[in-house]
Design a protein around this motif. Structure first.
Motif, PDB file in Angstrom:
ATOM      1  N   ARG A 503       0.820  -1.216   0.000  1.00  0.00           N
ATOM      2  CA  ARG A 503       0.000   0.000   0.000  1.00  0.00           C
ATOM      3  C   ARG A 503       0.855   1.267   0.000  1.00  0.00           C
ATOM      4  O   ARG A 503       0.403   2.321  -0.452  1.00  0.00           O
ATOM      5  CB  ARG A 503      -0.950  -0.003   1.205  1.00  0.00           C
ATOM      6  CG  ARG A 503      -2.072  -1.014   1.080  1.00  0.00           C
ATOM      7  CD  ARG A 503      -3.153  -0.776   2.132  1.00  0.00           C
ATOM      8  NE  ARG A 503      -2.710  -1.068   3.482  1.00  0.00           N
ATOM      9  CZ  ARG A 503      -2.789  -2.269   4.048  1.00  0.00           C
ATOM     10  NH1 ARG A 503      -3.253  -3.295   3.346  1.00  0.00           N
ATOM     11  NH2 ARG A 503      -2.393  -2.445   5.288  1.00  0.00           N
ATOM     12  N   LYS A 504       2.085   1.165   0.524  1.00  0.00           N
ATOM     13  CA  LYS A 504       2.974   2.319   0.474  1.00  0.00           C
ATOM     14  C   LYS A 504       3.353   2.657  -0.963  1.00  0.00           C
ATOM     15  O   LYS A 504       3.596   3.814  -1.308  1.00  0.00           O
ATOM     16  CB  LYS A 504       4.240   2.047   1.298  1.00  0.00           C
ATOM     17  CG  LYS A 504       4.009   2.040   2.799  1.00  0.00           C
ATOM     18  CD  LYS A 504       5.303   1.736   3.546  1.00  0.00           C
ATOM     19  CE  LYS A 504       5.086   1.711   5.052  1.00  0.00           C
ATOM     20  NZ  LYS A 504       6.341   1.374   5.772  1.00  0.00           N
ATOM     21  N   LYS A 507      -0.548   3.769  -5.034  1.00  0.00           N
ATOM     22  CA  LYS A 507      -1.265   5.011  -4.736  1.00  0.00           C
ATOM     23  C   LYS A 507      -2.155   5.354  -5.930  1.00  0.00           C
ATOM     24  O   LYS A 507      -1.659   5.545  -7.043  1.00  0.00           O
ATOM     25  CB  LYS A 507      -0.285   6.152  -4.446  1.00  0.00           C
ATOM     26  CG  LYS A 507       0.625   5.901  -3.236  1.00  0.00           C
ATOM     27  CD  LYS A 507       1.551   7.078  -3.005  1.00  0.00           C
ATOM     28  CE  LYS A 507       2.577   6.775  -1.920  1.00  0.00           C
ATOM     29  NZ  LYS A 507       1.945   6.514  -0.615  1.00  0.00           N
ATOM     30  N   THR A 537      -5.123   5.132 -11.738  1.00  0.00           N
ATOM     31  CA  THR A 537      -3.719   5.121 -11.309  1.00  0.00           C
ATOM     32  C   THR A 537      -2.970   6.368 -11.754  1.00  0.00           C
ATOM     33  O   THR A 537      -1.803   6.539 -11.398  1.00  0.00           O
ATOM     34  CB  THR A 537      -2.995   3.873 -11.845  1.00  0.00           C
ATOM     35  OG1 THR A 537      -2.831   3.972 -13.268  1.00  0.00           O
ATOM     36  CG2 THR A 537      -3.751   2.604 -11.506  1.00  0.00           C
ATOM     37  N   LYS A 540      -2.031   9.959  -8.000  1.00  0.00           N
ATOM     38  CA  LYS A 540      -1.287   9.268  -6.947  1.00  0.00           C
ATOM     39  C   LYS A 540      -1.786   9.746  -5.582  1.00  0.00           C
ATOM     40  O   LYS A 540      -1.531  10.888  -5.185  1.00  0.00           O
ATOM     41  CB  LYS A 540       0.214   9.522  -7.089  1.00  0.00           C
ATOM     42  CG  LYS A 540       0.762   9.263  -8.494  1.00  0.00           C
ATOM     43  CD  LYS A 540       0.496   7.843  -8.974  1.00  0.00           C
ATOM     44  CE  LYS A 540       1.079   7.598 -10.362  1.00  0.00           C
ATOM     45  NZ  LYS A 540       0.686   6.292 -10.912  1.00  0.00           N
ATOM     46  N   LYS A 541      -2.494   8.881  -4.893  1.00  0.00           N
ATOM     47  CA  LYS A 541      -3.047   9.246  -3.595  1.00  0.00           C
ATOM     48  C   LYS A 541      -3.079   8.018  -2.696  1.00  0.00           C
ATOM     49  O   LYS A 541      -3.552   6.949  -3.105  1.00  0.00           O
ATOM     50  CB  LYS A 541      -4.462   9.814  -3.757  1.00  0.00           C
ATOM     51  CG  LYS A 541      -5.085  10.296  -2.463  1.00  0.00           C
ATOM     52  CD  LYS A 541      -6.468  10.874  -2.713  1.00  0.00           C
ATOM     53  CE  LYS A 541      -7.098  11.361  -1.408  1.00  0.00           C
ATOM     54  NZ  LYS A 541      -8.466  11.897  -1.633  1.00  0.00           N
ATOM     55  N   SER A 542      -2.560   8.173  -1.478  1.00  0.00           N
ATOM     56  CA  SER A 542      -2.580   7.055  -0.531  1.00  0.00           C
ATOM     57  C   SER A 542      -4.014   6.672  -0.193  1.00  0.00           C
ATOM     58  O   SER A 542      -4.912   7.516  -0.136  1.00  0.00           O
ATOM     59  CB  SER A 542      -1.839   7.436   0.754  1.00  0.00           C
ATOM     60  OG  SER A 542      -0.476   7.692   0.501  1.00  0.00           O
TER      61      SER A 542
END
Length: 574
Positions: A503-504, A507, A537, A540-542
């Motif tokens: 998950r890191k 994003k 995709t 880019k977002k956590s």
């Protein structure tokens, strides 16, 4: 009147308990606050009586509540894949108001209105525009009851109107995005009721699809276009041209079998006929999409259940727009025998690859029988090991040819085109030493997931990378940057400690998604959920918070679930 300080959730529960006993009020649809419905084994679909907006307190403008509800429905397009309700409603601690759905259904047909706004933002231009448009209508057509003084009249109103005998029941709209899936349901429920020798008819170029189109393009059971080979004439079908030995029990007409006509009637009670006229030409031109779906006849083929194929394509349309099939390329890189692609329209933009040569052969055979795919776009490809691109020397000569078609390679190389590529998959899931999977590439050999090139390349992402679907995801994310990932899978990558490192790296923004029971899939046991999630995709977002709709095994929505991100911990159910 209810206490003014109670929460909105408590208010909804009290109203349901006090006035809607005997109805189902847990079938929450997307972001609609309050739903009252009825379901029975004898019905194809559950019947919706009320969709309502709830507000705590008593000082909110009830017209604003109606407008917020209309915006919510328009944004979700809830009426396209479930029966619309008899009434829309709005209530607070003091009062409840109803308006017949048919009075406002025309509002959803506006072509120049931006529905993609936050419904709860009452300051937006769109909210104010819709408020102005509907205020007089909502004020003049609403039926308002006060809980304290009108409770007896309210109960009488509900008892009189919330019944299957109410002729105001609305129907599901048919569009260019769902007419194929409605056909598949028609084959299951109506085809058997028609008295015809289907093999003889097919020999003369007449398919069950021709009967479906005769039904679809009709008013009061009379076909309204002369462009069809078969026409519906109230209680029977007729040839629109003379053909001998068609297999019909009379020379030019087909009746319904004795005692079976009700199957036709009950099916079409659910759907609005005909569709909007703007869809007619498209539907007629795409008769080729209505071919027999023969996947089940291939023994050993794993496939996504049609109920979830239809639902996933409905969610793609909601997430990416009604015209997404015109605007996007689609690649199923774990295609199996290709049933996930049933219902898609533009074969020149669809690609299908699978590990198993036998599955490629099955898809090519299906193309000969009318499946909507191109031979050159169906190919064998080991997604977890093979190279995307041709290998060339310093002079540009190809020294190792990729298995990908040239036009797909060009899409992957072009940043703008990658952003218009949907990777649409139901990939296998298995850890090293396990052979369980959902669908797609055939049984996985023991140990296969820790011997792939992708596992070796991204092994630093932790234990989660041993999962085959995670290897698909990470290659897509890393090497097809900017695409749309629309995939079925378990939810481990968003709620397991083994996926913390994954998950890191991963994003993206969730566009839309739902979960359904895993045991509705072939050869899958257990009560855990399978999710269909659509990720952009390019952004880019956590992953911090996601909300997924929840469907039961019969395809009925039961509400939604929140998943919250916790630092260095798995996502927890909220």
């Amino acid at each position: 009147m209810y206490p003014l300080k109670i929460s909105e959730e408590e208010l909804k529960n009290k109203v349901a308990r006090d006035f809607f006993t005997g109805f189902n009020h847990t079938q929450i649809l997307g972001r609609i606050d309050f739903c009252i419905s009825y379901s029975d084994k004898t019905l194809f679909e559950h019947i919706n009586f009320l969709w309502a907006e709830a507000k705590k307190g008593k000082d909110k403008d009830i017209i604003e509540s109606f407008v917020q509800l209309i915006l919510t429905i328009g944004k979700e397009r809830s009426f396209e894949d479930t029966l619309p309700p008899l009434f829309l409603g709005a209530f607070d601690c003091e009062k409840i108001a109803f308006i017949p759905y048919h009075e406002v259904m025309h509002v959803f047909s506006q072509n120049d209105f931006n529905w993609n706004v936050t419904p709860s933002d009452h300051t937006s231009k769109e909210f104010k525009q819709l408020y102005t448009l509907t205020k007089d209508l909502l004020e003049s057509k609403q039926m308002r009851f006060y809980f304290e003084s009108d409770s007896a009249h309210l109960r009488e109103f509900i008892a009189t109107n919330f019944t299957l005998e109410n002729n105001g029941l609305s129907k599901i709209q048919i569009t260019k995005n769902n007419f194929v899936n409605v056909y598949l349901k028609w084959v299951k429920h109506v085809k058997e009721a028609i008295m015809i020798d289907w093999d003889k008819a097919k020999a003369h170029g007449i398919l069950d699809a021709d009967f479906y189109l005769a039904d679809l393009l009709s008013v009061e059971n009379h076909t309204i276009t002369d462009k069809l080979q078969i026409i519906l004439q109230k209680d029977h079908y007729e040839l629109n041209r003379k053909v001998n030995d068609m297999g019909l029990f009379t020379s030019d007409r087909a009746e319904f079998k004795n005692g079976k006509a009700h199957l036709h009637e009950s099916f079409w009670n659910l759907y609005e006929r005909p569709p909007k006229e703007e869809f007619w030409d498209y539907i007629l031109e795409r008769r080729d999409l209505l071919v027999p779906q023969d996947i089940r006849e291939y023994k050993g083929a794993f496939f996504t259940p049609p109920i979830w194929v239809e639902k996933s394509q409905s969610y793609l349309a909601k997430a990416l727009g009604e015209n997404y099939q015109d605007e996007y390329y689609i690649w199923d890189c774990a295609a199996g025998t290709g049933n996930l692609l049933a219902g898609l329209s533009d074969k020149y933009k669809i690609f299908a690859s699978t590990l198993d040569d036998k599955d490629v052969g099955i898809m090519h055979e299906r193309i000969k029988n009318g499946a909507n795919l191109l031979d050159s776009h169906v190919f064998a490809f080991d997604f977890l090991n093979d190279s995307f691109f041709d290998e060339v020397d310093s002079k540009g000569n190809v020294i190792h040819k990729s298995k990908l078609p040239k036009d797909l390679q060009e899409i992957l190389k072009d940043e703008a085109k990658r952003k218009k590529l949907i990777i649409y998959i139901n990939p296998p899931y298995a850890e090293a030493g396990s052979a369980k999977q959902t669908t797609g590439t055939g049984a996985n050999k023991i140990g296969v997931s820790n011997t792939t090139a992708i596992n070796a390349k991204y092994h630093n992402l932790g234990l989660g990378i041993r999962e085959l679907f995670a290897q698909f995801f990470i290659r897509i994310y890393k090497e097809i940057d900017g695409c749309i990932l629309a995939s079925f899978s378990t939810l481990k990558y968003v709620n397991s400690t083994a996926f913390v490192n994954f998950r890191k790296d991963f994003k993206a923004v969730l566009k839309k998604g739902f979960i359904c029971p895993a045991n509705t899939f072939d050869n899958v046991q257990g009560s855990f959920p399978i999710g269909f999630l659509i990720w952009d995709t390019n952004i880019k977002k956590s992953i911090e918070k996601i909300k997924l709709d929840v469907f039961n095994a019969n395809g009925y929505k039961e509400g939604n679930k929140n998943f919250m991100q916790q630092l260095e911990k798995p996502l927890q159910l909220g």
